[in-house]
Design an enzyme around this catalytic site. Structure first.
Site, PDB file in Angstrom:
ATOM      1  N   SER A   1     -90.473  21.937  -3.392  1.00 26.80           N
ATOM      2  CA  SER A   1     -89.094  21.708  -3.036  1.00 26.80           C
ATOM      3  C   SER A   1     -88.269  21.937  -1.822  1.00 26.80           C
ATOM      4  O   SER A   1     -87.193  20.992  -1.685  1.00 26.80           O
ATOM      5  CB  SER A   1     -88.867  23.530  -3.315  1.00 26.80           C
ATOM      6  OG  SER A   1     -89.117  24.121  -2.131  1.00 26.80           O
TER       7      SER A   1
ATOM      8  N   TYR B   1     -92.194  39.456 -19.065  1.00 24.52           N
ATOM      9  CA  TYR B   1     -91.741  39.592 -17.350  1.00 24.52           C
ATOM     10  C   TYR B   1     -91.518  40.807 -16.511  1.00 24.52           C
ATOM     11  O   TYR B   1     -89.885  41.156 -17.045  1.00 24.52           O
ATOM     12  CB  TYR B   1     -90.522  38.651 -16.746  1.00 24.52           C
ATOM     13  CG  TYR B   1     -90.763  37.155 -17.301  1.00 24.52           C
ATOM     14  CD1 TYR B   1     -92.157  36.529 -17.611  1.00 24.52           C
ATOM     15  CD2 TYR B   1     -90.269  35.681 -17.392  1.00 24.52           C
ATOM     16  CE1 TYR B   1     -92.608  35.652 -17.830  1.00 24.52           C
ATOM     17  CE2 TYR B   1     -90.273  34.659 -18.083  1.00 24.52           C
ATOM     18  CZ  TYR B   1     -91.809  34.481 -17.954  1.00 24.52           C
ATOM     19  OH  TYR B   1     -91.789  32.891 -18.327  1.00 24.52           O
TER      20      TYR B   1
ATOM     21  N   ARG C   1     -93.114  25.958  -8.246  1.00 26.39           N
ATOM     22  CA  ARG C   1     -93.365  27.204  -7.942  1.00 26.39           C
ATOM     23  C   ARG C   1     -92.986  27.208  -6.242  1.00 26.39           C
ATOM     24  O   ARG C   1     -93.419  27.823  -5.483  1.00 26.39           O
ATOM     25  CB  ARG C   1     -94.573  27.618  -7.433  1.00 26.39           C
ATOM     26  CG  ARG C   1     -94.901  28.574  -9.501  1.00 26.39           C
ATOM     27  CD  ARG C   1     -96.329  28.550  -9.544  1.00 26.39           C
ATOM     28  NE  ARG C   1     -96.740  28.594 -10.641  1.00 26.39           N
ATOM     29  CZ  ARG C   1     -97.054  28.492 -11.433  1.00 26.39           C
ATOM     30  NH1 ARG C   1     -96.845  26.164 -11.049  1.00 26.39           N
ATOM     31  NH2 ARG C   1     -96.909  27.710 -12.602  1.00 26.39           N
TER      32      ARG C   1
ATOM     33  N   LEU D   1     -90.459  22.139  -9.741  1.00 23.03           N
ATOM     34  CA  LEU D   1     -90.686  22.405  -8.239  1.00 23.03           C
ATOM     35  C   LEU D   1     -91.601  22.513  -7.671  1.00 23.03           C
ATOM     36  O   LEU D   1     -92.125  22.811  -6.279  1.00 23.03           O
ATOM     37  CB  LEU D   1     -89.479  22.806  -7.495  1.00 23.03           C
ATOM     38  CG  LEU D   1     -88.335  22.204  -7.958  1.00 23.03           C
ATOM     39  CD1 LEU D   1     -86.758  23.156  -7.321  1.00 23.03           C
ATOM     40  CD2 LEU D   1     -88.059  20.883  -7.763  1.00 23.03           C
TER      41      LEU D   1
END
Length: 334
Positions: A215, A56, A211, A209
């Site tokens: 949401s 990451y 991404r 969610l």
């Protein structure tokens, strides 16, 4: 904070884990100070599981977590459990060039992760995707050697199918499988989830969610940076996006009737799927973290679950969860 077992061989962890990827990469700019404050707030709220990957932003995320852990009281630092994915190969331009699951590479990746995190062991260690050139037995066997030496506590898997799960579990004890699972990503229910339950392997569910898609905060007119993963994700494109946001609006009606947010009811649905499932929430701010934690107070009865199923049936989403080039790396049995 409620706790759940991470499989029969893993530790007890908080009912929600914090996925830290978005604090470093793939979803646009993130505020470093706010990211660290969010990790601190999560630990203070009783969240114990911090999930990351050594790739990451090429180690940035691990160093961010290490910085956050260094700055908290010892009691909070000791309760934190690190879950690390490895194996993805990057280049200086941020490109992706496959996966490396060779035993020598496993040891190498682990050495760098321990240093960047500033810890003496990693709690759960797993290859992010299968290396098509290395049998899973060799990769898992190398992690098992790290367990014997005390550098790793538990072995995990990520995005693999039922056959690979069985082969890995025959090689060494597996604590959990990390895999995408949400109201609109339910592919694990057919074969993967029955297999993990048969073998006593837990699930850490990412993308709960989708991404941000479900949401309740994502809008059709939102402008995404070219470096934002969602700008390439099929589910966020054109008619697919319009269809998927219509599912969100159907879910919003149910959430409003219960007096909760869309995100909270979506997370609560994943929590309701079983005590062996630990949702990872990708909150990048304290505000979003607080909202996510509120899902722990949401109780869904049979009528609620039936209404949710009607609003968002299995396979209702439009578009794959990854671009075509990346789909071949998901759930592959090797």
């Amino acid at each position: 904070m409620q706790t759940r077992p991470l499989g029969t061989t893993g530790p007890q962890v908080s009912a929600l884990g914090l996925g830290c990827m978005g604090m470093s990469a793939l979803y646009g700019e993130a505020d470093r100070a706010e990211s660290i404050a969010t990790i601190h707030a999560a630990l203070e709220a009783g969240v114990t599981l911090l999930d990351t990957g050594d790739f990451y932003a090429m180690g940035h995320n691990e160093m961010l977590i290490g910085e956050a852990l260094h700055a908290v009281p010892a009691a909070l630092r000791e309760q934190a459990l690190t879950s690390v994915k490895f194996g993805a190969l990057r280049d200086p331009d941020g490109g992706w060039s496959g996966y490396d699951g060779r035993p020598a590479a496993v040891r190498n990746f682990a050495a760098y992760s321990l240093q960047r995190l500033g810890v003496d062991h990693i709690d759960v260690y797993r290859i992010a995707r299968l290396d098509p050139n290395v049998p899973i037995e060799e990769t898992v066997g190398a992690i098992a050697e790290l367990v014997e030496k005390g550098h790793v506590r538990h072995i995990g898997l990520s995005e693999v199918g039922a056959e690979t799960i069985r082969r890995a579990a025959a090689t060494a004890p597996i604590s959990d499988l990390q895999i995408e699972y949400s109201l609109i990503s339910r592919g694990i229910e057919d074969e993967v989830l029955p297999t993990t339950r048969e073998l006593g392997i837990g699930i850490t569910a990412y993308g709960v969610l989708s991404r941000g898609l479900i949401s309740g905060h994502f809008t059709a007119d939102r402008q995404l940076a070219p470096t934002d993963f969602r700008s390439m994700s099929p589910r966020f494109q054109g008619e697919n996006l319009q269809h998927n946001l219509s599912l969100v609006e159907a879910l919003r009606k149910i959430a409003e009737q219960k007096g909760v947010s869309v995100a909270q009811i979506a997370i609560a649905w994943v929590l309701s799927r079983g005590e062996d499932i630990v949702p990872l929430v990708g909150a990048r701010t304290r505000e979003r973290l607080t909202e996510a934690l509120g899902a722990l107070d949401v109780t869904l009865d049979d009528a609620d679950l039936a209404a949710i199923e009607q609003a968002v049936p299995a396979d209702a989403a439009a578009g794959d969860r990854y671009p075509a080039a990346q789909m071949s790396h998901l759930g592959t049995d090797r």
